[in-house]
Design an enzyme around this catalytic site. Structure first.
Site, PDB file in Angstrom:
ATOM      1  CD  GLU B 224      25.952  86.564  83.215  1.00 36.99           C
ATOM      2  OE1 GLU B 224      25.637  85.863  84.210  1.00 36.99           O
ATOM      3  OE2 GLU B 224      26.702  87.548  83.321  1.00 36.99           O
ATOM      4  CB  CYS B 259      20.614  81.019  86.026  1.00 35.31           C
ATOM      5  SG  CYS B 259      20.367  82.788  86.233  1.00 35.31           S
TER       6      CYS B 259
END
Lengths: 382, 493
Positions: B224, B259
């Site tokens: 991720e 993110c």
């Protein structure tokens, strides 16, 4: 929403040069990617065919085939791909994944392993025993003479039934493939000298050679090894620790067939576990106490044809899967999409944050509508 | 033994220690303990209790590490985690059930199913920006799938890391779930071991190291990562709502250190001024005249990142483009929400993922040109956002922009939707998690085919004849007509 990953690289193996090249290719195309196919150079006639024929039928601006050996493979691996699909050995699988890591390229690795077959149906009816034998023989020497990732590697059977099993197998082998090495038919040969020597070396160990109960003859000139059965070769011999990938079938005997579970678990996860049994409890135990890519009960090989089942390994037998829609998925990126309207707006989302807003959001998160109402009516304070 | 990283008596966590941890967990796994439904339920309930009983401590740790506002800690770290646990508890039975698979004439008679089984012993390496969420959410997934777990929280959020270690040891089954704290040496020691799965959250550089280490053992990974998540802002929208939502997704998420934070904005030249004015207005409403005084903004995590962000701001040709903000306090590691207008496309701030409170706005003549701009920026981001009421633009956006996830008319909220897979593509990562996707990420989907002995097809066995081949081909094709023809041919031959 599924989206093509982009430009994908498919490495295929030499034992099923068409299926293992074109099946992933079909998946990649159906998912909308452009593809470079690199078939194994150990099947040169097939490669030539693919190199010449694919451009005649497919869009060669989007789908290309490249022939070559390991050096070409290495050079391809240095480039950035959006996906790499590899079928082959664990050793090369590691190299492929390590190269992919440099570009954060996702990979699917279809590897192999020692696929065992548990045999527990010999003492049912004679016809079931016969069918079992046929399916074992068909599942061992049928696929490219044992040179297949899902070929049966070795058998597990109860001691007392071993000789009956061997007799059945011998009869079936003779009927299917011929009486001896000279009259061998309906069977592939060993792919090349290197693999031939590797297999012959497995039999060099005198303890292993002593355990041969059928076959064992080889013809180096024609690269032929006849179907060979071994009974209880030493468990630490190479033939019992490496994937055989050839026409040698060890039979391991156990006091009790249930011990096969521990035996299988002492080795790394295979691609398939075959179990010939009608004992429902035993089936459940096999399912829950072993780990493999697939489990097939009472047959061999056919799971490959079942497109609604994902085909792939776990642990040392690989990761990722394909066949049917799984092929499409393997070459797609599942993009998640959320559509929002401009209304309604939830004020408490925004700073400056206060205790009220915090409590509101907490209650909203927990779908505590009653609490929310109380809060809004000023009956609830933090 | 492993968690003692005290100054005077540092027990070194090296490859040997890592090996022992893995062995202990593997031994636990082999007993079948983690596979049982009861174990999974107990662990998830324990985690819920852990979050309920320690909320103030968690908020305090996050304040220490990141000056994270209580609101964000409560919502994004605690509430989301609790929801994950609750979802898993509610749906786990259903997730664990085998899935029936259709069989066709080819394998008739047969039945087939797909059985989910745990992968075994898994490693979760998490990041510093949402230390609780990014550590424990994957752990929820791994537990619900029945695995044994090692969690390695980020050392860049030390108060959170040590609180996680303490809480997990106190509340969860430490024979099956362990926390290993540390930095590069400890992580390297862990990466040398053989895991059945590794889930890594962080940046692309370290992700390459993780994947290369995993390759040695053929360990599958979920990565991720991040990327430059663009926001396209069209005209003719509810500008106030759009601005607020961008602010919430940018500065409201750990002050841009997330993110999926909007990284940069693309809008038309005509609309840019209105947009900037709207930002100024809403930013002041949210954070006051001096944002450095606001309690509702996280600080920058450490001086390395502060310096990195300062460098981006101070680059020649960029610093002159500031249209709002720019205030900094190095001692407190604070940077105010800062907006740039039309920085050069090849500047550093437009090349790397910002991961901070700086927001460049790039203008184009026509909004459709934004797609080219996004495409030419290289790497596929983790998220992409569009604010518009134009249906055609929405369609084009959804079809052409490649990113982990897309949101139209909002930012970041797709994180909370458990029915959406959360993950990247290309440079932003591989694999996905959240909700059932986490359960799947930590499971092996084993294919099972049941066959009987009735009706053994002699056609499949040697000696092979042309007749057998034709009939088999017809059978495999599943075409009834073909089968009948082949049968007739067979009988007449």
């Amino acid at each position: 929403m599924p989206q093509p990953l982009g430009v994908v690289l498919i490495f295929s193996s030499w034992n099923f040069p068409f299926t293992l090249a074109l099946d992933p290719l079909i998946g990649a195309i159906s998912a909308g990617n452009t593809v470079l196919l690199k078939p194994s150079d150990l099947a040169p006639a097939c490669i030539s065919f693919l190199v010449e024929t694919i451009p005649k039928y497919l869009d060669n601006k989007a789908i290309k085939v490249v022939a070559g050996g390991a050096d070409i493979g290495e050079r391809l691996l240095q480039l950035k791909w959006d996906k790499i699909f590899y079928t082959g050995s664990p050793r090369v699988g590691r190299l492929v994944m390590a190269a992919a890591a440099k570009h954060l390229t996702p990979v699917t690795l279809e590897l192999g392993g020692k696929c065992p077959a548990i045999v527990d149906t010999l003492s049912t009816t004679p016809s079931k025993a016969k069918v079992t034998a046929k399916r074992i023989v068909g599942g061992k020497w049928g696929p490219c003479n044992g040179q297949a990732c899902i070929a049966i590697d070795y058998l597990l059977v109860e001691e007392k039934l071993a000789s009956a099993l061997i007799e059945l197998l011998k009869k079936t082998i003779k009927r299917f493939y011929g009486e001896n090495i000279k009259s061998l038919k309906s069977i592939s040969r060993i792919v090349n000298e290197h693999q031939f020597q590797r297999l012959v070396n497995l039999l060099k160990d005198p303890n292993v050679a002593d355990s041969i109960v059928y076959g064992g003859s080889v013809d180096e000139e024609k690269l032929v090894i006849e179907p060979t059965i071994l009974l209880d070769p030493p468990l630490d011999s190479e033939i019992m620790s490496e994937e055989i990938f050839g026409p040698l079938l060890p039979i391991i005997t156990l006091k009790n067939i249930e011990e096969s579970i521990n035996f299988i678990n002492s080795k790394s996860n295979p691609l398939v576990i075959y179990a010939f049994t009608e004992d429902e409890t035993f089936k459940k135990r096999i399912l829950s106490e072993t780990s493999s890519g697939t489990v097939t009960f009472n047959d061999s090989m056919v799971q490959f044809l079942c497109d609604s089942l994902p085909f792939g390994g776990v642990g040392q037998s690989g990761f990722g899967r394909y066949h049917g829609k799984y092929s499409f998925d393997t070459f797609s990126h599942e993009k998640s999409i959320l559509h929002r309207g401009f209304y309604p707006e939830i004020e408490p989302r925004y700073p400056p944050w206060t205790d009220f807003k915090l409590l509101f959001i907490k209650l909203a998160y927990e779908f505590d509508y009653f609490g929310l109402i109380l809060l809004l009516l000023w009956f609830k304070r933090s | 033994m492993l968690m003692e990283n005290k100054a005077e008596n540092k027990a070194v966590f090296d490859a040997e220690s890592a090996k022992e941890v893995v062995k202990e967990l593997r031994d636990s796994f082999v007993t079948g303990k983690t596979k049982s439904h009861r174990w999974r339920v107990t662990q998830l309930k324990a985690m819920l209790k852990m979050l309920d009983e320690n909320e103030p401590q968690i908020v305090a740790a996050l304040r220490d590490d990141l000056s994270k506002p209580e609101f964000e800690s409560s919502l994004y770290e605690i509430q989301m985690l609790k929801n994950s646990c609750r979802l898993a508890l509610k749906e786990m039975n259903h997730w664990m059930m085998p899935e029936k698979a259709k069989t066709s004439l080819t394998t008739f008679p047969s039945s087939a199913e797909i059985v989910s089984e745990p992968l075994g012993v898994v490693l979760v390496i998490s990041a510093w920006n949402y230390p609780f969420l990014l550590s424990l959410d994957p752990v929820v997934g791994a537990i619900s799938a029945g695995n044994a777990i090692v969690l390695k929280p980020s050392e860049m959020a030390p108060a959170s890391s040590s609180l996680i270690a303490k809480l997990v040891a106190d509340y969860l089954d430490s024979s099956c779930i362990k926390v290993v704290e540390g930095a590069v040496p400890e992580t390297s020691a862990l990466l040398e071991q053989k895991w059945d799965k590794i889930l890594y959250t962080g940046n692309g550089r370290v992700a390459r190291i993780v994947m290369a280490a995993a390759a040695k053992h053929l360990t599958p990974v979920v990565l991720e990562l991040g990327g430059k998540s663009p926001v396209i802002v069209d005209s003719n929208i509810n500008l106030k709502v759009a601005t607020r939502r961008i602010i919430a997704g940018k500065w409201g998420c750990n002050n841009g250190q997330a993110c999926i934070s909007p990284d940069y904005i693309i809008t038309t030249k005509d609309y840019a001024t209105k947009l900037v004015d709207s930002f100024k207005c809403e930013l002041e409403r949210f954070y006051g005249k001096d944002p450095l005084e606001s309690k509702d903004l996280s600080r920058i995590v450490n001086s390395n990142h502060f310096d990195r962000l300062s460098k981006l701001m101070d680059e020649e040709k960029v610093s002159s483009k500031i249209v709002h903000g720019g205030q900094r306090n190095e001692k407190n590691l604070q940077i105010a929400p800062t907006i740039f207008l039309d920085v050069p496309v090849n500047s550093l701030i437009m090349k790397e993922e910002i991961f901070g409170p700086l927001l460049p706005i790039i203008t184009v003549d026509k909004v459709e040109q934004s797609f080219d701009l996004i495409h030419s920026s290289g790497g596929k981001p983790l998220a992409a956002y569009l604010f518009t009421n134009n249906k055609k633009l929405k369609c084009k956006f959804v079809e052409t922009v490649s990113a982990g996830g897309l949101v139209v008319n909002d930012t970041a909220v797709h994180l909370a939707i458990h029915s959406l897979p959360f993950g990247g593509v290309g440079e932003s990562g591989m694999g996905s998690n959240h909700g059932k996707f986490s359960f799947d990420a930590f499971s092996h989907k084993k294919a099972v085919l049941y066959r009987g002995f009735a009706g053994d097809a002699f056609l499949r066995y040697p000696p092979y004849t042309p007749g057998k081949l034709t009939l088999l081909q017809a059978l495999l094709s599943g075409s009834i007509v073909g089968i009948i023809r082949a049968l007739l041919g067979w009988f007449w031959a």
